[in-house]
Scaffold this active site. Structure first.
Site, PDB file in Angstrom:
ATOM      1  N   LYS A 171      -2.615   5.697  -4.375  1.00 40.17           N
ATOM      2  CA  LYS A 171      -3.736   6.610  -4.125  1.00 40.17           C
ATOM      3  C   LYS A 171      -3.529   7.939  -4.829  1.00 40.17           C
ATOM      4  O   LYS A 171      -2.392   8.433  -4.917  1.00 40.17           O
ATOM      5  CB  LYS A 171      -3.883   6.865  -2.611  1.00 40.17           C
ATOM      6  CG  LYS A 171      -3.835   5.604  -1.777  1.00 40.17           C
ATOM      7  CD  LYS A 171      -4.058   5.841  -0.289  1.00 40.17           C
ATOM      8  CE  LYS A 171      -3.635   4.628   0.506  1.00 40.17           C
ATOM      9  NZ  LYS A 171      -2.203   4.595   0.841  1.00 40.17           N
TER      10      LYS A 171
ATOM     11  N   ASP B 179       0.840  -1.198   0.000  1.00 39.14           N
ATOM     12  CA  ASP B 179       0.000   0.000   0.000  1.00 39.14           C
ATOM     13  C   ASP B 179       0.872   1.243   0.000  1.00 39.14           C
ATOM     14  O   ASP B 179       1.518   1.565   0.996  1.00 39.14           O
ATOM     15  CB  ASP B 179      -0.898   0.009   1.249  1.00 39.14           C
ATOM     16  CG  ASP B 179      -1.812   1.227   1.259  1.00 39.14           C
ATOM     17  OD1 ASP B 179      -2.873   1.158   0.612  1.00 39.14           O
ATOM     18  OD2 ASP B 179      -1.450   2.244   1.878  1.00 39.14           O
TER      19      ASP B 179
ATOM     20  N   HIS C 196      -7.602   9.411  -2.225  1.00 42.61           N
ATOM     21  CA  HIS C 196      -6.973   9.429  -0.895  1.00 42.61           C
ATOM     22  C   HIS C 196      -7.863  10.072   0.180  1.00 42.61           C
ATOM     23  O   HIS C 196      -7.963   9.556   1.290  1.00 42.61           O
ATOM     24  CB  HIS C 196      -5.620  10.159  -0.991  1.00 42.61           C
ATOM     25  CG  HIS C 196      -4.614   9.709   0.015  1.00 42.61           C
ATOM     26  ND1 HIS C 196      -3.266   9.625  -0.249  1.00 42.61           N
ATOM     27  CD2 HIS C 196      -4.743   9.328   1.301  1.00 42.61           C
ATOM     28  CE1 HIS C 196      -2.628   9.202   0.832  1.00 42.61           C
ATOM     29  NE2 HIS C 196      -3.508   9.020   1.790  1.00 42.61           N
TER      30      HIS C 196
ATOM     31  N   TYR D 220       3.170   9.802  -0.722  1.00 42.90           N
ATOM     32  CA  TYR D 220       4.233   9.213   0.118  1.00 42.90           C
ATOM     33  C   TYR D 220       5.624   9.425  -0.516  1.00 42.90           C
ATOM     34  O   TYR D 220       6.634   9.269   0.163  1.00 42.90           O
ATOM     35  CB  TYR D 220       4.016   7.714   0.354  1.00 42.90           C
ATOM     36  CG  TYR D 220       2.731   7.324   1.065  1.00 42.90           C
ATOM     37  CD1 TYR D 220       1.921   8.278   1.674  1.00 42.90           C
ATOM     38  CD2 TYR D 220       2.327   5.995   1.126  1.00 42.90           C
ATOM     39  CE1 TYR D 220       0.734   7.920   2.306  1.00 42.90           C
ATOM     40  CE2 TYR D 220       1.145   5.624   1.762  1.00 42.90           C
ATOM     41  CZ  TYR D 220       0.354   6.596   2.339  1.00 42.90           C
ATOM     42  OH  TYR D 220      -0.818   6.227   2.956  1.00 42.90           O
TER      43      TYR D 220
HETATM   44  P1  NAD Z   1       0.670   1.444  11.912  1.00 48.32           P
HETATM   45  O1  NAD Z   1      -0.524   1.375  12.793  1.00 48.32           O
HETATM   46  O2  NAD Z   1       0.897   0.379  10.907  1.00 48.32           O
HETATM   47  O3  NAD Z   1       1.930   1.600  12.868  1.00 48.32           O
HETATM   48  C1  NAD Z   1       3.226   1.642  12.369  1.00 48.32           C
HETATM   49  C2  NAD Z   1       4.196   1.886  13.520  1.00 48.32           C
HETATM   50  O4  NAD Z   1       3.952   0.953  14.563  1.00 48.32           O
HETATM   51  C3  NAD Z   1       5.640   1.669  13.079  1.00 48.32           C
HETATM   52  O5  NAD Z   1       6.190   2.833  12.579  1.00 48.32           O
HETATM   53  C4  NAD Z   1       6.300   1.234  14.393  1.00 48.32           C
HETATM   54  O6  NAD Z   1       6.620   2.348  15.165  1.00 48.32           O
HETATM   55  C5  NAD Z   1       5.188   0.489  15.085  1.00 48.32           C
HETATM   56  N1  NAD Z   1       5.234  -0.977  14.867  1.00 48.32           N
HETATM   57  C6  NAD Z   1       5.019  -1.670  13.711  1.00 48.32           C
HETATM   58  N2  NAD Z   1       5.120  -2.985  13.926  1.00 48.32           N
HETATM   59  C7  NAD Z   1       5.393  -3.150  15.234  1.00 48.32           C
HETATM   60  C8  NAD Z   1       5.608  -4.288  16.056  1.00 48.32           C
HETATM   61  N3  NAD Z   1       5.528  -5.511  15.557  1.00 48.32           N
HETATM   62  N4  NAD Z   1       5.861  -4.082  17.358  1.00 48.32           N
HETATM   63  C9  NAD Z   1       5.930  -2.832  17.886  1.00 48.32           C
HETATM   64  N5  NAD Z   1       5.723  -1.714  17.151  1.00 48.32           N
HETATM   65  C10 NAD Z   1       5.468  -1.871  15.844  1.00 48.32           C
HETATM   66  O7  NAD Z   1       0.654   2.911  11.271  1.00 48.32           O
HETATM   67  P2  NAD Z   1       0.684   3.605   9.855  1.00 48.32           P
HETATM   68  O8  NAD Z   1       1.971   3.471   9.178  1.00 48.32           O
HETATM   69  O9  NAD Z   1       0.160   4.965  10.134  1.00 48.32           O
HETATM   70  O10 NAD Z   1      -0.432   2.837   8.998  1.00 48.32           O
HETATM   71  C11 NAD Z   1      -0.150   1.717   8.192  1.00 48.32           C
HETATM   72  C12 NAD Z   1      -0.308   2.046   6.733  1.00 48.32           C
HETATM   73  O11 NAD Z   1      -1.625   2.561   6.466  1.00 48.32           O
HETATM   74  C13 NAD Z   1       0.609   3.181   6.238  1.00 48.32           C
HETATM   75  O12 NAD Z   1       1.931   2.784   6.089  1.00 48.32           O
HETATM   76  C14 NAD Z   1      -0.098   3.539   4.951  1.00 48.32           C
HETATM   77  O13 NAD Z   1       0.203   2.591   3.942  1.00 48.32           O
HETATM   78  C15 NAD Z   1      -1.558   3.453   5.365  1.00 48.32           C
HETATM   79  N6  NAD Z   1      -2.120   4.774   5.754  1.00 48.32           N
HETATM   80  C16 NAD Z   1      -3.088   5.316   4.980  1.00 48.32           C
HETATM   81  C17 NAD Z   1      -3.629   6.546   5.295  1.00 48.32           C
HETATM   82  C18 NAD Z   1      -4.719   7.106   4.448  1.00 48.32           C
HETATM   83  O14 NAD Z   1      -5.047   8.289   4.606  1.00 48.32           O
HETATM   84  N7  NAD Z   1      -5.298   6.347   3.547  1.00 48.32           N
HETATM   85  C19 NAD Z   1      -3.177   7.246   6.415  1.00 48.32           C
HETATM   86  C20 NAD Z   1      -2.183   6.675   7.210  1.00 48.32           C
HETATM   87  C21 NAD Z   1      -1.669   5.431   6.877  1.00 48.32           C
END
Ligand code: NAD
Length: 278
Positions: free
Chosen positions: A77, A47, A110, A52
């Site tokens: 997106k 994704d 998005h 990004y």
């Molecule tokens: P997430 O909830 O996936 O959290 C990621 C963070 O959690 C990492 O940076 C790390 O600090 C921690 N983490 C990950 N794995 C872990 C583990 N096993 N143990 C402990 N900590 C851990 O947050 P995200 O990146 O905000 O969301 C995931 C994905 O969703 C993004 O990368 C993106 O692709 C998507 N996204 C989309 C939108 C949108 O507007 N459509 C907005 C935000 C994110």
């Protein structure tokens, strides 16, 4: 498709892995390595998004993996500044070129930007890209129920997916209910609550200890059992591997109830009703 991750069937029959790899905040020069590690670990869905700035690195990792194109599900997106019919068609071409692909698996709007009033025209461009066979499924992100209802009443293709912020502190009952009624898959962004606080909540830590799993695995398993598509992000190889190992254990009813009790309707990200960044 990876044997580790089962697919869900989208409303047009296309299969999408239920768990994928998110790359928000991964710089382009790190994306190749992170996505490469994810593909090696068995992830088959990535994704990304134009905003990004890592479509090129993501595309390099896909090419370098040597995996057949049809084994990888790629989502990107359309960014806010490109909303509108013609600009969407141009933005799609630019994203495909950066990714180095000849078609996309899923293309999402998005953000709805309701005050601009352009998401219907924008979505009509997605319908054209879909009709032309350039993208296998189309959908939206951050659409509130009111935006989805308007979209469905004014366009022809029901979105395959709505990707929304969703985690135990923001469980999105109204959206999930509407998605189920309309046959729209719910995809959870920030499924781990961005790793902040949520993974230290005592109820989650206790469930993790009970199953000899990590808190992140428990939260991801909760999503999976709810039927959500999840796209956790990490650049740490051990966590990338840990986050996909959630298909060989189950939470029981008591665990699910304890996590469901954590809802606070609390967003980490912006409110889609008012968010309007270009
Ligand atoms: P997430 O909830 O996936 O959290 C990621 C963070 O959690 C990492 O940076 C790390 O600090 C921690 N983490 C990950 N794995 C872990 C583990 N096993 N143990 C402990 N900590 C851990 O947050 P995200 O990146 O905000 O969301 C995931 C994905 O969703 C993004 O990368 C993106 O692709 C998507 N996204 C989309 C939108 C949108 O507007 N459509 C907005 C935000 C994110």
């Amino acid at each position: 498709m990876s044997s580790k991750v089962p697919p869900i069937i989208l409303n047009n029959g296309v299969e999408m892995p239920q768990l994928g790899f998110g790359v928000w905040q991964v710089p382009d020069d790190e994306a190749e390595q992170a996505v490469g590690t994810a593909l090696e670990a068995g992830y088959r869905s990535i994704d990304t998004a134009a905003i990004y700035g890592n479509e090129e690195g993501t595309g390099r990792a896909i090419a370098a993996s040597g995996l057949p194109r049809e084994d990888i599900f790629v989502t990107t997106k359309l960014w806010n500044s490109d909303q509108g019919y013609d600009s969407t068609l141009r933005a799609f071409d630019a994203s495909l070129e950066k990714l180095g692909l000849d078609h996309l698996d899923l293309y999402l709007i998005h953000w709805p930007l309701p005050s601009r009033g352009t998401y219907i025209d924008t979505y009509k461009a997605l319908e054209k890209l879909h009709a032309d066979g350039r993208v296998r499924a189309i959908g939206v992100s951050n659409f509130l129920p009111e935006h989805l209802r308007r979209l469905v009443s004014e366009t022809s293709v029901v979105p395959a997916v709505n990707q929304i912020e969703l985690h135990p502190h923001l469980q999105q009952h109204a959206s999930r209910e509407l998605h189920a009624e309309q046959g729209i898959a719910t995809e959870a962004w920030s499924p781990l609550g961005q790793g902040k606080g949520l993974l230290e909540v005592p109820a989650i830590v206790a469930i993790a200890q009970k199953h000899d799993r990590t808190p992140a695995q428990v939260v991801l398993r909760w999503h999976v059992q709810l039927g959500n598509v999840v796209i956790p992000k990490s650049v740490t190889p051990s966590r990338i591997k840990e986050n996909i190992e959630v298909f060989d254990f189950s939470l029981d009813d008591e665990d699910l109830a304890a996590i469901s009790a954590l809802n606070e309707d609390r967003r980490l990200g912006p409110d889609p009703a008012t968010f309007d960044m270009s």
